[in-house]
Design a protein around this motif. Structure first.
Motif, PDB file in Angstrom:
ATOM      1  N   SER A  88       0.853  -1.183   0.000  1.00  0.00           N
ATOM      2  CA  SER A  88       0.000   0.000   0.000  1.00  0.00           C
ATOM      3  C   SER A  88       0.892   1.237   0.000  1.00  0.00           C
ATOM      4  CB  SER A  88      -0.928   0.002   1.223  1.00  0.00           C
ATOM      5  OG  SER A  88      -0.171   0.041   2.416  1.00  0.00           O
ATOM      6  N   VAL A  89       0.280   2.373  -0.266  1.00  0.00           N
ATOM      7  CA  VAL A  89       0.989   3.652  -0.229  1.00  0.00           C
ATOM      8  C   VAL A  89       0.248   4.555   0.741  1.00  0.00           C
ATOM      9  CG1 VAL A  89       1.591   5.711  -1.562  1.00  0.00           C
ATOM     10  CG2 VAL A  89       1.925   3.445  -2.556  1.00  0.00           C
ATOM     11  N   ASP A  90       1.002   5.155   1.646  1.00  0.00           N
ATOM     12  CA  ASP A  90       0.444   6.101   2.610  1.00  0.00           C
ATOM     13  C   ASP A  90       1.208   7.411   2.418  1.00  0.00           C
ATOM     14  OD1 ASP A  90      -0.079   7.694   4.888  1.00  0.00           O
ATOM     15  OD2 ASP A  90      -0.494   5.923   6.101  1.00  0.00           O
ATOM     16  N   GLY A  91       0.613   8.343   1.675  1.00  0.00           N
ATOM     17  CA  GLY A  91       1.303   9.602   1.375  1.00  0.00           C
ATOM     18  C   GLY A  91       2.548   9.345   0.541  1.00  0.00           C
ATOM     19  N   ASN A  92       3.699   9.653   1.106  1.00  0.00           N
ATOM     20  CA  ASN A  92       4.964   9.449   0.394  1.00  0.00           C
ATOM     21  C   ASN A  92       5.713   8.218   0.914  1.00  0.00           C
ATOM     22  OD1 ASN A  92       5.589  10.553   2.894  1.00  0.00           O
ATOM     23  ND2 ASN A  92       7.257  11.831   2.123  1.00  0.00           N
ATOM     24  N   THR A  93       4.966   7.248   1.466  1.00  0.00           N
ATOM     25  CA  THR A  93       5.583   6.046   2.025  1.00  0.00           C
ATOM     26  C   THR A  93       5.002   4.799   1.357  1.00  0.00           C
ATOM     27  OG1 THR A  93       5.807   7.160   4.154  1.00  0.00           O
ATOM     28  CG2 THR A  93       6.003   4.767   4.164  1.00  0.00           C
ATOM     29  N   ILE A  94       5.886   3.892   0.966  1.00  0.00           N
ATOM     30  CA  ILE A  94       5.469   2.585   0.456  1.00  0.00           C
ATOM     31  C   ILE A  94       5.545   1.613   1.620  1.00  0.00           C
ATOM     32  CG2 ILE A  94       6.021   0.688  -1.108  1.00  0.00           C
ATOM     33  CD1 ILE A  94       7.283   2.815  -2.981  1.00  0.00           C
ATOM     34  N   LEU A  95       4.466   0.860   1.824  1.00  0.00           N
ATOM     35  CA  LEU A  95       4.392  -0.120   2.909  1.00  0.00           C
ATOM     36  C   LEU A  95       4.127  -1.503   2.324  1.00  0.00           C
ATOM     37  CD1 LEU A  95       2.062   2.029   5.136  1.00  0.00           C
ATOM     38  CD2 LEU A  95       4.443   1.496   5.669  1.00  0.00           C
ATOM     39  N   ARG A 110      10.538   5.418   2.461  1.00  0.00           N
ATOM     40  CA  ARG A 110      10.164   6.795   2.167  1.00  0.00           C
ATOM     41  C   ARG A 110      11.326   7.475   1.467  1.00  0.00           C
ATOM     42  NH1 ARG A 110       7.829  10.135   6.975  1.00  0.00           N
ATOM     43  NH2 ARG A 110       6.191   8.588   6.650  1.00  0.00           N
ATOM     44  N   LEU A 111      11.033   8.153   0.372  1.00  0.00           N
ATOM     45  CA  LEU A 111      12.052   8.905  -0.348  1.00  0.00           C
ATOM     46  C   LEU A 111      11.973  10.352   0.119  1.00  0.00           C
ATOM     47  CD1 LEU A 111      13.090   8.377  -3.949  1.00  0.00           C
ATOM     48  CD2 LEU A 111      12.772  10.701  -3.144  1.00  0.00           C
ATOM     49  N   VAL A 112      13.098  10.860   0.623  1.00  0.00           N
ATOM     50  CA  VAL A 112      13.149  12.241   1.121  1.00  0.00           C
ATOM     51  C   VAL A 112      14.236  13.004   0.371  1.00  0.00           C
ATOM     52  CG1 VAL A 112      12.259  11.657   3.403  1.00  0.00           C
ATOM     53  CG2 VAL A 112      14.709  11.631   3.022  1.00  0.00           C
ATOM     54  N   ASP A 113      14.252  14.298   0.523  1.00  0.00           N
ATOM     55  CA  ASP A 113      15.250  15.178  -0.115  1.00  0.00           C
ATOM     56  C   ASP A 113      15.121  15.181  -1.630  1.00  0.00           C
ATOM     57  OD1 ASP A 113      16.337  15.441   2.462  1.00  0.00           O
ATOM     58  OD2 ASP A 113      17.682  13.762   2.125  1.00  0.00           O
ATOM     59  N   GLY A 114      14.015  14.755  -2.151  1.00  0.00           N
ATOM     60  CA  GLY A 114      13.849  14.724  -3.603  1.00  0.00           C
ATOM     61  C   GLY A 114      12.389  14.866  -3.962  1.00  0.00           C
ATOM     62  N   ALA A 118       5.069   8.425  -4.841  1.00  0.00           N
ATOM     63  CA  ALA A 118       5.006   7.002  -4.499  1.00  0.00           C
ATOM     64  C   ALA A 118       3.722   6.432  -5.082  1.00  0.00           C
ATOM     65  CB  ALA A 118       5.025   6.822  -2.982  1.00  0.00           C
ATOM     66  N   ARG A 119       3.828   5.230  -5.662  1.00  0.00           N
ATOM     67  CA  ARG A 119       2.621   4.584  -6.161  1.00  0.00           C
ATOM     68  C   ARG A 119       2.709   3.074  -6.003  1.00  0.00           C
ATOM     69  NH1 ARG A 119       1.743   2.815 -11.571  1.00  0.00           N
ATOM     70  NH2 ARG A 119       3.666   2.703 -12.751  1.00  0.00           N
ATOM     71  N   ARG A 120       1.571   2.461  -5.812  1.00  0.00           N
ATOM     72  CA  ARG A 120       1.462   1.013  -5.686  1.00  0.00           C
ATOM     73  C   ARG A 120       1.458   0.424  -7.091  1.00  0.00           C
ATOM     74  NH1 ARG A 120      -2.459  -3.015  -5.862  1.00  0.00           N
ATOM     75  NH2 ARG A 120      -2.320  -4.596  -4.217  1.00  0.00           N
ATOM     76  N   LEU A 121       2.316  -0.559  -7.329  1.00  0.00           N
ATOM     77  CA  LEU A 121       2.335  -1.230  -8.623  1.00  0.00           C
ATOM     78  C   LEU A 121       1.376  -2.411  -8.634  1.00  0.00           C
ATOM     79  CD1 LEU A 121       6.166  -1.233  -9.366  1.00  0.00           C
ATOM     80  CD2 LEU A 121       4.422   0.326 -10.234  1.00  0.00           C
ATOM     81  N   HIS A 122       1.469  -3.243  -7.584  1.00  0.00           N
ATOM     82  CA  HIS A 122       0.605  -4.405  -7.411  1.00  0.00           C
ATOM     83  C   HIS A 122       0.794  -4.909  -5.993  1.00  0.00           C
ATOM     84  CE1 HIS A 122       4.310  -6.687  -8.111  1.00  0.00           C
ATOM     85  NE2 HIS A 122       4.453  -6.020  -9.237  1.00  0.00           N
TER      86      HIS A 122
END
Length: 190
Positions: A88-95, A110-114, A118-122
């Motif tokens: 799942s994706v929660d804001g800018n975090t992939i879980l 979480r990707l920071v400084d850039g 974030a998106r769920r692929l499957h």
């Protein structure tokens, strides 16, 4: 095939892994460290390409094959170990949540400084997509929490990543370097 140069180093004194790769098309530098007090893996990336391109960072889990008695018996069922994964994706975090027999764990990135999305692929993967540009610099923060440690691993993962992002990569790196200095000072190894 197109590798011009590659260098990988494990810095034992500083507890940091560093990789550099160069092709005719691009250069990538990465360093990774894990702090003891902020339980995150910080992966710092610098990428430069010959032309503006989108950069993608993927987090995925495909399960584990059972290797018990591997030398004596090989079970050819390729579906073993694939159940129970949900991304799942929660804001800018992939879980990524993995259900096991007696517990579950959650991996968070979480990707920071850039600038990224974030998106769920499957059910087994999510991806950060960084827009086009020749030079990119960012940090990926990762952590893992199990249900043996807390009742709500997903909430704990988000709390850890929130704390790390607010502290900032420079502060986390300074904390990490101080931890390793204290370790080596106590070890009497020169």
């Amino acid at each position: 095939l197109y590798q011009k140069d590659f260098n990988g180093r494990l810095d034992l004194a500083g507890g940091t892994a560093r990789l550099e790769a160069c092709t005719p098309f691009s250069k990538v530098r990465a360093s990774a460290f894990v702090t003891a007090s902020s339980p995150v893996l910080a992966l710092e990336i610098e990428a430069e390409s010959a032309e503006a391109t989108e950069l993608q960072v993927t987090l995925e889990r495909w399960g584990s094959r059972t290797f018990a008695h591997w030398m004596g018996v090989v079970n050819g069922d390729a579906s073993i170990g694939l159940d129970g994964t949900q991304t799942s994706v929660d804001g800018n975090t992939i879980l990524i949540r993995q259900e096991l027999r007696n517990l579950h764990f959650v991996v968070g990135a979480r990707l920071v400084d850039g600038d990224s999305k974030a998106r769920r692929l499957h059910q087994r993967a999510g991806r950060f997509e960084c827009p086009g540009g020749r030079k990119k610099r960012f940090t990926v923060l990762l952590t893992v929490v199990t249900s043996e440690n807390v009742d709500d691993p997903e909430g704990k993962v988000l709390a850890i990543l929130n704390r790390a992002e607010v502290a900032g990569t420079a502060a986390i790196r300074a904390e990490h370097e101080a931890e390793w200095r204290a370790f080596w000072d106590a070890a009497f190894v020169d």
